[in-house]
Write a protein that holds these residues in place. Structure first.
Motif, PDB file in Angstrom:
ATOM      1  N   LEU A 143     -43.025 -43.419  22.988  1.00  0.00           N
ATOM      2  CA  LEU A 143     -42.629 -43.419  21.604  1.00  0.00           C
ATOM      3  C   LEU A 143     -42.046 -42.098  21.133  1.00  0.00           C
ATOM      4  N   ILE A 144     -41.855 -42.287  19.892  1.00  0.00           N
ATOM      5  CA  ILE A 144     -41.291 -41.103  19.264  1.00  0.00           C
ATOM      6  C   ILE A 144     -41.929 -40.969  17.902  1.00  0.00           C
ATOM      7  N   ARG A 145     -42.244 -39.770  17.532  1.00  0.00           N
ATOM      8  CA  ARG A 145     -43.004 -39.544  16.308  1.00  0.00           C
ATOM      9  C   ARG A 145     -42.354 -40.180  15.101  1.00  0.00           C
ATOM     10  N   THR A 146     -41.037 -40.070  14.968  1.00  0.00           N
ATOM     11  CA  THR A 146     -40.368 -40.577  13.782  1.00  0.00           C
ATOM     12  C   THR A 146     -39.667 -41.914  14.046  1.00  0.00           C
ATOM     13  N   GLY A 147     -40.022 -42.589  15.135  1.00  0.00           N
ATOM     14  CA  GLY A 147     -39.262 -43.764  15.528  1.00  0.00           C
ATOM     15  C   GLY A 147     -39.779 -45.073  14.999  1.00  0.00           C
ATOM     16  N   GLY A 148     -40.730 -45.087  14.062  1.00  0.00           N
ATOM     17  CA  GLY A 148     -41.334 -46.337  13.666  1.00  0.00           C
ATOM     18  C   GLY A 148     -40.659 -47.020  12.505  1.00  0.00           C
ATOM     19  N   PHE A 149     -40.657 -46.403  11.315  1.00  0.00           N
ATOM     20  CA  PHE A 149     -40.242 -47.077  10.103  1.00  0.00           C
ATOM     21  C   PHE A 149     -38.756 -46.906   9.830  1.00  0.00           C
ATOM     22  N   ASP A 158     -54.027 -54.984  25.920  1.00  0.00           N
ATOM     23  CA  ASP A 158     -54.058 -53.660  26.540  1.00  0.00           C
ATOM     24  C   ASP A 158     -55.404 -52.969  26.371  1.00  0.00           C
ATOM     25  N   LEU A 159     -56.196 -53.453  25.409  1.00  0.00           N
ATOM     26  CA  LEU A 159     -57.491 -52.836  25.115  1.00  0.00           C
ATOM     27  C   LEU A 159     -58.660 -53.662  25.637  1.00  0.00           C
ATOM     28  N   LEU A 160     -58.352 -54.630  26.498  1.00  0.00           N
ATOM     29  CA  LEU A 160     -59.378 -55.447  27.165  1.00  0.00           C
ATOM     30  C   LEU A 160     -60.201 -56.272  26.183  1.00  0.00           C
ATOM     31  N   ILE A 161     -59.633 -56.592  25.036  1.00  0.00           N
ATOM     32  CA  ILE A 161     -60.343 -57.408  24.051  1.00  0.00           C
ATOM     33  C   ILE A 161     -60.234 -58.871  24.485  1.00  0.00           C
ATOM     34  N   PRO A 162     -61.365 -59.539  24.735  1.00  0.00           N
ATOM     35  CA  PRO A 162     -61.338 -60.908  25.279  1.00  0.00           C
ATOM     36  C   PRO A 162     -60.560 -61.874  24.388  1.00  0.00           C
ATOM     37  N   VAL A 163     -60.016 -62.898  25.010  1.00  0.00           N
ATOM     38  CA  VAL A 163     -59.201 -63.866  24.267  1.00  0.00           C
ATOM     39  C   VAL A 163     -60.018 -64.625  23.235  1.00  0.00           C
ATOM     40  N   ASP A 164     -61.340 -64.717  23.433  1.00  0.00           N
ATOM     41  CA  ASP A 164     -62.185 -65.429  22.477  1.00  0.00           C
ATOM     42  C   ASP A 164     -62.913 -64.473  21.527  1.00  0.00           C
ATOM     43  N   HIS A 165     -62.515 -63.223  21.512  1.00  0.00           N
ATOM     44  CA  HIS A 165     -63.175 -62.243  20.642  1.00  0.00           C
ATOM     45  C   HIS A 165     -62.855 -62.556  19.179  1.00  0.00           C
ATOM     46  N   GLU A 201     -49.329 -47.365  24.951  1.00  0.00           N
ATOM     47  CA  GLU A 201     -47.921 -46.971  25.013  1.00  0.00           C
ATOM     48  C   GLU A 201     -47.771 -45.450  25.052  1.00  0.00           C
ATOM     49  N   LEU A 202     -48.671 -44.733  24.395  1.00  0.00           N
ATOM     50  CA  LEU A 202     -48.610 -43.278  24.430  1.00  0.00           C
ATOM     51  C   LEU A 202     -49.089 -42.745  25.782  1.00  0.00           C
ATOM     52  N   LEU A 203     -50.093 -43.406  26.361  1.00  0.00           N
ATOM     53  CA  LEU A 203     -50.515 -43.025  27.714  1.00  0.00           C
ATOM     54  C   LEU A 203     -49.389 -43.268  28.718  1.00  0.00           C
ATOM     55  N   ARG A 204     -48.691 -44.390  28.572  1.00  0.00           N
ATOM     56  CA  ARG A 204     -47.573 -44.680  29.481  1.00  0.00           C
ATOM     57  C   ARG A 204     -46.460 -43.644  29.349  1.00  0.00           C
ATOM     58  N   ALA A 205     -46.350 -43.048  28.154  1.00  0.00           N
ATOM     59  CA  ALA A 205     -45.331 -42.024  27.935  1.00  0.00           C
ATOM     60  C   ALA A 205     -45.718 -40.685  28.556  1.00  0.00           C
ATOM     61  N   GLY A 206     -46.906 -40.634  29.165  1.00  0.00           N
ATOM     62  CA  GLY A 206     -47.323 -39.425  29.845  1.00  0.00           C
ATOM     63  C   GLY A 206     -48.154 -38.474  29.016  1.00  0.00           C
ATOM     64  N   GLU A 257     -59.925 -49.160  33.445  1.00  0.00           N
ATOM     65  CA  GLU A 257     -58.882 -50.174  33.600  1.00  0.00           C
ATOM     66  C   GLU A 257     -57.706 -49.917  32.656  1.00  0.00           C
ATOM     67  N   ILE A 258     -57.999 -49.429  31.448  1.00  0.00           N
ATOM     68  CA  ILE A 258     -56.951 -49.142  30.469  1.00  0.00           C
ATOM     69  C   ILE A 258     -56.082 -47.993  30.957  1.00  0.00           C
ATOM     70  N   LEU A 259     -56.732 -46.943  31.454  1.00  0.00           N
ATOM     71  CA  LEU A 259     -55.976 -45.808  31.973  1.00  0.00           C
ATOM     72  C   LEU A 259     -55.122 -46.233  33.163  1.00  0.00           C
ATOM     73  N   ALA A 260     -55.696 -46.999  34.085  1.00  0.00           N
ATOM     74  CA  ALA A 260     -54.968 -47.423  35.281  1.00  0.00           C
ATOM     75  C   ALA A 260     -53.786 -48.323  34.924  1.00  0.00           C
ATOM     76  N   ASN A 261     -53.974 -49.228  33.960  1.00  0.00           N
ATOM     77  CA  ASN A 261     -52.887 -50.109  33.532  1.00  0.00           C
ATOM     78  C   ASN A 261     -51.752 -49.332  32.880  1.00  0.00           C
ATOM     79  N   ALA A 262     -52.113 -48.230  32.202  1.00  0.00           N
ATOM     80  CA  ALA A 262     -51.116 -47.433  31.490  1.00  0.00           C
ATOM     81  C   ALA A 262     -50.492 -46.354  32.371  1.00  0.00           C
ATOM     82  N   GLY A 263     -51.001 -46.158  33.578  1.00  0.00           N
ATOM     83  CA  GLY A 263     -50.398 -45.179  34.473  1.00  0.00           C
ATOM     84  C   GLY A 263     -51.344 -44.162  35.048  1.00  0.00           C
ATOM     85  N   PRO A 264     -52.105 -43.414  34.218  1.00  0.00           N
ATOM     86  CA  PRO A 264     -52.977 -42.377  34.791  1.00  0.00           C
ATOM     87  C   PRO A 264     -54.074 -42.978  35.663  1.00  0.00           C
TER      88      PRO A 264
END
Length: 440
Positions: free
Chosen positions: A5-11, A105-112, A139-144, A283-290
């Motif tokens: 992402l980018i700090r100013t890239g949202g709105f 991405d946060l491992l929240i179960p489908v029936d949560h 997404e920020l973890l994937r950005a490094g 699992e979250i870290l591994a899925n995102a890269g680190p």
């Protein structure tokens, strides 16, 4: 986690939202210049969309901005690398996120239950208004990135009273460390258990049955991260509420961290939850890269802190444009001790609304948050509180009935009973149309 992402890239600066109909009669909704298909999941309302792009946490005359800046200052001053802040800040990310970002991405179960339509504002079955800032974590973890703060508005369907509002603001954060950082003074220690291969993290499932750690981590790594996490967050709380504040840690469960805790402080003669936190699931870290680090995360609500620090009695005041409110927070030092002084106290008006439910609904299946959203859409910000007054099943006809008390109060002037009655009539009409009920 509050609820982690980018700090100013949202709105897009000139925010507009409108409903339209695309070719072939496919309903769409336009948010910030982007068009989304609607479906049977769509429950976001024009009233809720009107709060987008208000950015209260960035307005210098708003108490939320003062608390945000104090938190940022604490992390900037406490964590530096070669003279520069270690933490990066992302405070203008788009609030429209995918189901994957907010839940998968946060491992929240489908029936949560947090995925339910009764709890979230869905744009469609794959997109929603974020329910927590943690939605941007992966997404920020994937950005490094390894140390970052995510700050912004979040959206949840909820009851209506002085401490609940469908839009509020959160600060979420992640701090990750590699072996050489965590064990700088003990290079012989390891982050991962000898049986776990971090280069192939999905070779076997990771257990969280041990309350002290995830099965992939060594006890030394888990305990050192826990100590850092608690020391850092206790330092933050003391920076906000004073060095003498009493505190306690409470074991908690969050899908995206383990172990997990809530931090409570003793404030105004009662225990108050301040934040949720924990060690990020590997699992979250591994899925995102680190795949060679361990991380902690936390999340807190700005409204709760601001209301406590400045003695603000009603969460709706955060949105007030009244100069009597705004002036109390203008041009203030972020560390100033401010006690909100009511400009004026206006009386409440309370009207009850009772109705019979159609045969397809019962007092157990009727979704109260659907009713609250409708009342808020019609009545706007003069709705102070809505509460269930009575539930009734007729002994002979077996028809189901609900009665709500709707409390009206304007924050900046006195409401007359005549104008309240007009709004109440509009709510009755809207309820009748939306839910096919019969007014009693």
């Amino acid at each position: 986690m509050t609820r982690i992402l980018i700090r100013t890239g949202g709105f897009i600066p000139n925010f507009k939202c409108k409903y339209s109909t695309a070719p072939k009669s496919v309903a769409t909704i336009q948010i910030a210049g982007k068009e989304y298909l609607t479906d049977n999941y769509t429950n976001v309302t024009p009233k809720i969309l009107s709060y987008l792009n208000r950015n209260l946490h960035l307005r210098k005359d708003n108490p939320l901005s003062l608390v945000r800046q104090r938190i940022v200052n604490y992390f900037y001053s406490s964590f530096t690398h070669r003279g520069n802040p270690s933490f990066s800040v992302y405070d203008n990310l788009s609030p429209v996120v995918s189901i994957k970002q907010n839940f998968d991405d946060l491992l929240i179960p489908v029936d949560h239950p947090s995925r339910a339509k009764s709890d979230c504002y869905y744009v469609n079955n794959s997109t929603l208004l974020r329910a927590h800032m943690t939605a941007h974590q992966s997404e920020l973890l994937r950005a490094g990135l390894d140390n970052f703060l995510m700050i912004g508005d979040v959206y949840r369907r909820d009851e209506i009273d002085s401490t609940h509002f469908p839009v509020f603001h959160q600060v979420d954060a992640v701090r990750s460390q590699r072996k050489e950082q965590l064990f700088e003074n003990h290079p012989g220690l390891e982050i991962f258990d000898p049986t776990f291969d971090p280069s192939n993290p999905f070779a076997f499932p990771i257990s969280i049955s041990d309350p002290a750690k995830q099965s992939c981590h060594t006890l030394e790594a888990a305990k050192l991260m826990e100590a850092q996490l608690k020391n850092h967050l206790l330092g933050l709380v003391k920076a906000l509420f004073g060095t003498e504040i009493k505190h306690r840690w409470v074991d908690e469960y969050f899908p995206f961290t383990h172990p997990s805790w809530e931090l409570e402080i003793f404030y105004d003669n009662k225990w108050m939850e301040v934040l949720g936190c924990g060690i990020v699931r590997n699992e979250i870290l591994a899925n995102a890269g680190p795949n060679n680090s361990i991380a902690y995360a936390f999340g807190l609500g700005l409204e709760r802190l601001a209301m406590a620090l400045y003695k603000i009695p009603d969460i709706r005041l955060m949105w007030s444009e009244d100069s009597g409110f705004v002036s109390q927070f203008q041009n203030k030092n972020v560390n100033a001790k401010i006690t909100y002084k009511p400009v004026s106290i206006y009386p409440q008006c309370t009207n009850d609304l009772s109705f019979w439910l159609p045969p397809s609904l019962t007092i157990d299946t009727f979704v109260h948050n659907d009713f609250y959203d409708l009342v808020r859409d019609v009545g706007g910000d003069i709705i102070e509180q809505v509460r269930i007054k009575d539930k009734f099943v007729h002994p002979k006809s077996k028809k189901h009935s609900l009665c709500y008390s709707i409390i009206y109060r304007h924050l900046e002037r006195t409401l007359t009973q005549v104008e309240v009655n007009e709004v109440h009539k509009d709510i009755e009409k809207a309820v009748t149309t939306a839910f096919n009920v019969s007014i009693r």
